[in-house]
Design a protein around this motif. Structure first.
Motif, short mmCIF file in Angstrom:
data_model
loop_
_atom_site.label_atom_id
_atom_site.label_comp_id
_atom_site.label_asym_id
_atom_site.label_seq_id
_atom_site.Cartn_x
_atom_site.Cartn_y
_atom_site.Cartn_z
N GLY A 47 0.81 -1.22 0.00
CA GLY A 47 0.00 0.00 0.00
C GLY A 47 0.84 1.26 0.00
N PHE A 48 2.10 1.14 -0.42
CA PHE A 48 3.00 2.30 -0.40
C PHE A 48 2.71 3.23 -1.58
CE2 PHE A 48 6.86 4.59 -1.55
CZ PHE A 48 7.15 5.20 -0.34
N THR A 49 2.46 4.50 -1.24
CA THR A 49 2.26 5.53 -2.25
C THR A 49 3.14 6.76 -2.01
OG1 THR A 49 0.41 6.43 -0.99
CG2 THR A 49 -0.12 4.84 -2.74
N GLY A 50 3.87 6.75 -0.90
CA GLY A 50 4.75 7.87 -0.58
C GLY A 50 4.03 9.08 -0.01
N THR A 51 2.90 8.85 0.65
CA THR A 51 2.15 9.96 1.24
C THR A 51 2.92 10.56 2.41
OG1 THR A 51 0.97 8.57 2.82
CG2 THR A 51 -0.05 8.87 0.65
N LYS A 52 2.52 11.75 2.80
CA LYS A 52 3.13 12.44 3.94
C LYS A 52 3.06 11.56 5.20
CE LYS A 52 2.55 16.72 6.59
NZ LYS A 52 1.80 17.98 6.68
N LEU A 53 1.92 10.93 5.43
CA LEU A 53 1.74 10.07 6.60
C LEU A 53 2.71 8.90 6.55
CD1 LEU A 53 0.18 9.33 9.19
CD2 LEU A 53 -1.40 8.04 7.72
N GLN A 54 2.86 8.25 5.39
CA GLN A 54 3.77 7.12 5.27
C GLN A 54 5.22 7.53 5.49
OE1 GLN A 54 2.77 5.55 1.40
NE2 GLN A 54 1.16 4.24 2.23
N CYS A 55 5.57 8.74 5.07
CA CYS A 55 6.94 9.22 5.23
C CYS A 55 7.23 9.65 6.67
CB CYS A 55 7.20 10.39 4.29
SG CYS A 55 7.11 9.93 2.54
N VAL A 79 9.86 1.09 9.35
CA VAL A 79 10.88 2.03 9.79
C VAL A 79 12.21 1.69 9.12
CG1 VAL A 79 12.21 2.81 11.82
CG2 VAL A 79 9.73 2.51 11.98
N ASP A 80 12.40 0.41 8.82
CA ASP A 80 13.64 -0.06 8.20
C ASP A 80 13.59 -0.07 6.68
OD1 ASP A 80 14.81 -0.52 10.75
OD2 ASP A 80 13.65 -2.38 10.89
N TYR A 81 12.43 -0.33 6.10
CA TYR A 81 12.37 -0.42 4.63
C TYR A 81 11.92 0.87 3.93
CZ TYR A 81 7.31 -1.64 4.70
OH TYR A 81 5.95 -1.67 4.86
N VAL A 82 11.56 1.90 4.70
CA VAL A 82 11.22 3.20 4.12
C VAL A 82 12.37 4.17 4.39
CG1 VAL A 82 9.66 5.19 4.21
CG2 VAL A 82 8.74 2.87 4.34
N GLU A 83 12.87 4.80 3.35
CA GLU A 83 13.94 5.79 3.48
C GLU A 83 13.33 7.19 3.32
OE1 GLU A 83 18.29 6.82 1.59
OE2 GLU A 83 16.97 5.46 0.53
N VAL A 84 13.44 7.98 4.39
CA VAL A 84 12.89 9.33 4.39
C VAL A 84 13.99 10.31 3.96
CG1 VAL A 84 11.81 11.12 5.82
CG2 VAL A 84 11.31 8.70 6.24
N SER A 85 13.63 11.22 3.09
CA SER A 85 14.58 12.22 2.59
C SER A 85 15.04 13.12 3.72
CB SER A 85 13.91 13.07 1.50
OG SER A 85 14.71 14.18 1.19
N GLU A 86 16.35 13.33 3.81
CA GLU A 86 16.90 14.25 4.81
C GLU A 86 16.55 15.69 4.46
OE1 GLU A 86 21.04 13.62 5.65
OE2 GLU A 86 20.78 11.45 5.72
N GLU A 90 8.86 15.00 4.25
CA GLU A 90 7.57 14.59 3.72
C GLU A 90 7.73 13.75 2.45
OE1 GLU A 90 4.93 17.92 3.31
OE2 GLU A 90 5.20 18.52 5.39
N SER A 91 8.97 13.49 2.06
CA SER A 91 9.28 12.72 0.87
C SER A 91 10.04 11.45 1.27
CB SER A 91 10.13 13.56 -0.09
OG SER A 91 10.50 12.81 -1.21
N CYS A 92 9.62 10.33 0.71
CA CYS A 92 10.29 9.07 1.06
C CYS A 92 10.19 8.09 -0.11
CB CYS A 92 9.67 8.47 2.31
SG CYS A 92 7.90 8.06 2.19
N GLN A 93 10.96 7.03 0.01
CA GLN A 93 10.93 5.95 -0.98
C GLN A 93 11.21 4.64 -0.27
OE1 GLN A 93 14.00 6.93 -3.77
NE2 GLN A 93 15.65 6.34 -2.41
N LEU A 94 10.87 3.55 -0.93
CA LEU A 94 11.16 2.23 -0.39
C LEU A 94 12.63 1.91 -0.59
CD1 LEU A 94 8.06 0.26 -1.68
CD2 LEU A 94 8.47 1.12 0.63
N ARG A 95 13.19 1.20 0.35
CA ARG A 95 14.59 0.79 0.25
C ARG A 95 14.67 -0.55 -0.49
NH1 ARG A 95 17.52 1.25 5.86
NH2 ARG A 95 19.31 0.81 4.53
N PHE A 96 14.04 -0.59 -1.67
CA PHE A 96 14.06 -1.75 -2.55
C PHE A 96 14.78 -1.37 -3.83
CE2 PHE A 96 9.49 -2.94 -1.05
CZ PHE A 96 9.98 -3.41 0.14
N SER A 97 15.42 -2.33 -4.43
CA SER A 97 15.97 -2.15 -5.78
C SER A 97 15.65 -3.43 -6.54
CB SER A 97 17.47 -1.90 -5.73
OG SER A 97 18.16 -2.99 -5.15
#
Length: 161
Positions: A47-55, A79-86, A90-97
């Motif tokens: 359910g990841f969409t990168g919303t403010k709440l998820q970040c 907390v471990d698989y979501v990378e929040v922009s420093e 309010e911006s984040c991405q999954l730590r998947f490749s």
């Protein structure tokens, strides 16, 4: 062997019915690498969409991912698989490749830092195996995390995969 989302079989189709998956533990990998074409599908299952709440509150907004290895489930927290922009919290991405496609059609996951920061790993090079144990959550035991993990391993037998 299989994947779960918040303890459910929601993502089990990713590694079932002739789509057997394998996993490699890699302390030099900064992400969780997934087979080609699976990152977007897994993000959808989460359910990841990168919303403010998820970040800003990933633990509240997103589920855990479980990797079933050697008959045991190992959880990874958002907390471990979501990378929040420093630069922008309010911006984040999954730590998947995604891994490039494999001619043999292997469905291999590489479990890197997001996985290993919550699990102890012991490497047995002579027998070509890895032992894993979850790190105890703070306050869950009077023992330190290493002692708690060792006690769980000894009580439950071998955690080798």
């Amino acid at each position: 062997q299989s994947i779960s989302v918040n303890g459910t079989n929601k993502a089990s189709h990713l590694c079932s019915m002739g789509r057997r998956c394998t996993a490699v533990v890699d302390s030099g990998c900064p992400q969780i690498a997934v087979p080609k074409g699976m990152a977007a599908e897994l993000a959808g299952q989460l359910g990841f969409t990168g919303t403010k709440l998820q970040c800003q509150h990933p633990k509240l907004a997103l589920p855990n991912i479980g990797f079933r290895l050697g008959g045991k489930s190992f959880e990874v927290s958002p907390v471990d698989y979501v990378e929040v922009s420093e630069m922008d919290p309010e911006s984040c991405q999954l730590r998947f490749s995604e891994l490039p496609s494999d001619a043999a059609g292997a469905r291999t996951f590489i479990l890197g830092h997001p996985f290993l920061q919550r699990h102890y790993s012991v490497y047995d090079q002579d027998s070509l195996r890895v032992g894993l144990a979850p790190i105890a959550e703070p306050g869950s035991s009077d023992m330190g995390p290493a002692a708690a993990a060792m006690a769980r391993m000894l009580a439950g037998g071998s955690d080798n995969n």
